[in-house]
Design a protein around this motif. Sequence first.
Motif, mmCIF file in Angstrom:
data_model
loop_
_atom_site.group_PDB
_atom_site.id
_atom_site.type_symbol
_atom_site.label_atom_id
_atom_site.label_comp_id
_atom_site.label_asym_id
_atom_site.label_seq_id
_atom_site.Cartn_x
_atom_site.Cartn_y
_atom_site.Cartn_z
ATOM 1 N N GLY A 12 0.122 14.957 9.327
ATOM 2 C CA GLY A 12 0.017 13.419 8.397
ATOM 3 C C GLY A 12 0.406 13.427 7.208
ATOM 4 O O GLY A 12 0.487 12.425 6.328
ATOM 5 N N LYS A 13 0.771 14.832 6.422
ATOM 6 C CA LYS A 13 1.374 14.675 5.183
ATOM 7 C C LYS A 13 2.803 14.392 4.958
ATOM 8 O O LYS A 13 3.279 14.271 4.160
ATOM 9 C CB LYS A 13 0.832 16.095 4.549
ATOM 10 N N PHE A 14 3.390 14.325 6.346
ATOM 11 C CA PHE A 14 4.805 14.080 6.094
ATOM 12 C C PHE A 14 5.229 12.577 5.772
ATOM 13 O O PHE A 14 4.474 11.941 6.324
ATOM 14 C CB PHE A 14 5.375 14.269 7.550
ATOM 15 N N VAL A 49 0.748 -1.261 -0.013
ATOM 16 C CA VAL A 49 0.156 -0.114 0.032
ATOM 17 C C VAL A 49 0.687 1.254 0.061
ATOM 18 O O VAL A 49 2.209 1.252 0.260
ATOM 19 C CB VAL A 49 -0.933 0.084 1.223
ATOM 20 N N ARG A 50 0.356 2.384 -0.243
ATOM 21 C CA ARG A 50 0.920 3.612 -0.199
ATOM 22 C C ARG A 50 0.125 4.380 0.910
ATOM 23 O O ARG A 50 -0.830 4.662 0.531
ATOM 24 C CB ARG A 50 0.763 4.512 -1.318
ATOM 25 N N ARG A 51 0.929 5.043 1.869
ATOM 26 C CA ARG A 51 0.164 5.773 2.899
ATOM 27 C C ARG A 51 -0.104 7.265 2.444
ATOM 28 O O ARG A 51 0.705 7.744 1.734
ATOM 29 C CB ARG A 51 0.995 5.834 4.077
ATOM 30 N N VAL A 52 -1.375 7.352 2.506
ATOM 31 C CA VAL A 52 -1.579 9.021 2.210
ATOM 32 C C VAL A 52 -2.260 9.659 3.517
ATOM 33 O O VAL A 52 -2.405 8.794 4.449
ATOM 34 C CB VAL A 52 -2.836 8.891 1.022
ATOM 35 N N HIS A 53 -2.670 10.885 3.209
ATOM 36 C CA HIS A 53 -3.300 11.538 4.447
ATOM 37 C C HIS A 53 -4.455 10.936 5.038
ATOM 38 O O HIS A 53 -5.255 10.793 4.186
ATOM 39 C CB HIS A 53 -3.691 13.003 3.878
ATOM 40 N N GLY A 54 -4.443 10.365 6.378
ATOM 41 C CA GLY A 54 -5.338 10.068 6.954
ATOM 42 C C GLY A 54 -5.753 8.542 6.541
ATOM 43 O O GLY A 54 -6.555 7.733 7.326
ATOM 44 N N GLY A 55 -4.830 7.887 5.864
ATOM 45 C CA GLY A 55 -4.896 6.275 5.484
ATOM 46 C C GLY A 55 -4.082 5.810 4.632
ATOM 47 O O GLY A 55 -2.760 6.256 4.831
ATOM 48 N N ALA A 56 -4.584 4.931 3.637
ATOM 49 C CA ALA A 56 -3.534 4.459 2.522
ATOM 50 C C ALA A 56 -4.444 3.847 1.380
ATOM 51 O O ALA A 56 -5.611 3.776 1.545
ATOM 52 C CB ALA A 56 -2.982 2.923 3.131
ATOM 53 N N ILE A 57 -3.756 3.669 0.301
ATOM 54 C CA ILE A 57 -4.290 3.232 -0.854
ATOM 55 C C ILE A 57 -3.330 1.885 -1.507
ATOM 56 O O ILE A 57 -2.239 2.078 -0.917
ATOM 57 C CB ILE A 57 -4.159 4.438 -1.827
ATOM 58 N N GLU A 109 -13.874 15.751 2.185
ATOM 59 C CA GLU A 109 -13.333 14.529 2.650
ATOM 60 C C GLU A 109 -12.089 15.094 3.318
ATOM 61 O O GLU A 109 -11.562 14.734 4.561
ATOM 62 C CB GLU A 109 -12.912 13.105 1.850
ATOM 63 N N ARG A 110 -11.199 15.859 2.647
ATOM 64 C CA ARG A 110 -10.108 16.183 3.007
ATOM 65 C C ARG A 110 -10.357 17.291 4.156
ATOM 66 O O ARG A 110 -9.296 17.638 5.163
ATOM 67 C CB ARG A 110 -9.153 16.877 1.857
ATOM 68 N N ASP A 111 -11.386 18.226 4.152
ATOM 69 C CA ASP A 111 -11.508 19.317 5.079
ATOM 70 C C ASP A 111 -11.895 18.567 6.409
ATOM 71 O O ASP A 111 -11.570 19.269 7.333
ATOM 72 C CB ASP A 111 -12.653 20.174 4.418
ATOM 73 N N ALA A 112 -12.338 17.371 6.383
ATOM 74 C CA ALA A 112 -12.858 16.798 7.619
ATOM 75 C C ALA A 112 -11.779 16.098 8.308
ATOM 76 O O ALA A 112 -11.612 15.795 9.420
ATOM 77 C CB ALA A 112 -14.002 15.775 7.310
ATOM 78 N N VAL A 113 -10.509 16.114 7.611
ATOM 79 C CA VAL A 113 -9.405 15.341 8.129
ATOM 80 C C VAL A 113 -8.530 16.184 9.035
ATOM 81 O O VAL A 113 -7.991 17.329 8.533
ATOM 82 C CB VAL A 113 -8.557 14.440 7.232
ATOM 83 N N ALA A 114 -8.053 15.939 10.129
ATOM 84 C CA ALA A 114 -7.243 16.938 11.156
ATOM 85 C C ALA A 114 -7.935 18.184 11.069
ATOM 86 O O ALA A 114 -6.961 19.061 11.030
ATOM 87 C CB ALA A 114 -5.716 16.897 10.249
#
Length: 267
Positions: free
Chosen positions: A224-226, A49-57, A70-75
């Motif tokens: 989370g974006k680091f 998987v690839r980790r992305v902001h808030g989870g993974a794909i 969705e992005r606005d609700a995270v962090a």
Amino acid sequence: MYAPERQQEILRLARESGRVDVLSLAEEFQVTAETVRRDLKALDRAGLVRRVHGGAIPAGRLDFEPDLAERDAVAADEKVRIARAALAELPGSENGEHGGGSARGGFGSVILDAGTTAARLAAEIPLETELTVVTHGLPVAARLADHPGLTLHLVGGRIRHRTRAAVDDWALRAYREINADVLFLATNGFSLDGGLTTPDLAEAAVKRALIRAARRVVLLADSGKFEQRHFARFGDLSDVDLLITDTGLSPDDALAIERAGTEVVRA
């Protein structure tokens, strides 16, 4: 359930739905969010998987991009803290005299990138502030349209549905004509070796133009974006004068970034 079993199930869910998020997985498996993050880190290291902001794909889907809501609700709490810390970097603020005159006098100029944290910064700008603001983000412009003290310039172009941002030639031409005091930049991912990245090539081209259009670059990015890497690279951390993030970025990581030449504020 043992960790390998849980990780196998996480991988199955990611492949079925195209994405998994930390909080939902923690609830489903009745474990802590930190346990899920360790699982995702193990799967990422395995190349599954690839980790992305808030989870993974699933691996191979670096073009995946959550929609704006969705992005606005995270962090959300972290983004508010980052936005409030960024107020000190406005031209004319107590700590923000970076080469353009006084915001109160109307001489300061800033570019606000499209992004959920930039939109939160727009909402935090005090009503008494006098400033010239340029943006290509529709949500940012909407929050500033009725601000009494601002001269607002909205850059046009093709509007991307997922980000509500203008891209392509119109936007690029407009930013070539601008020399702003401060850019408040957004990104989907940042790291020392991977640089600044975003899923879309057109967005990346505009972000490169933004960096060239400002004398000072302030990156607004939650922790989370680091270490997240996306398809289109538009710059390096060396292009950034100041990173404003949250306390989720460890002191060691902050120190490494500062040693590379970028100041860090953990809000």
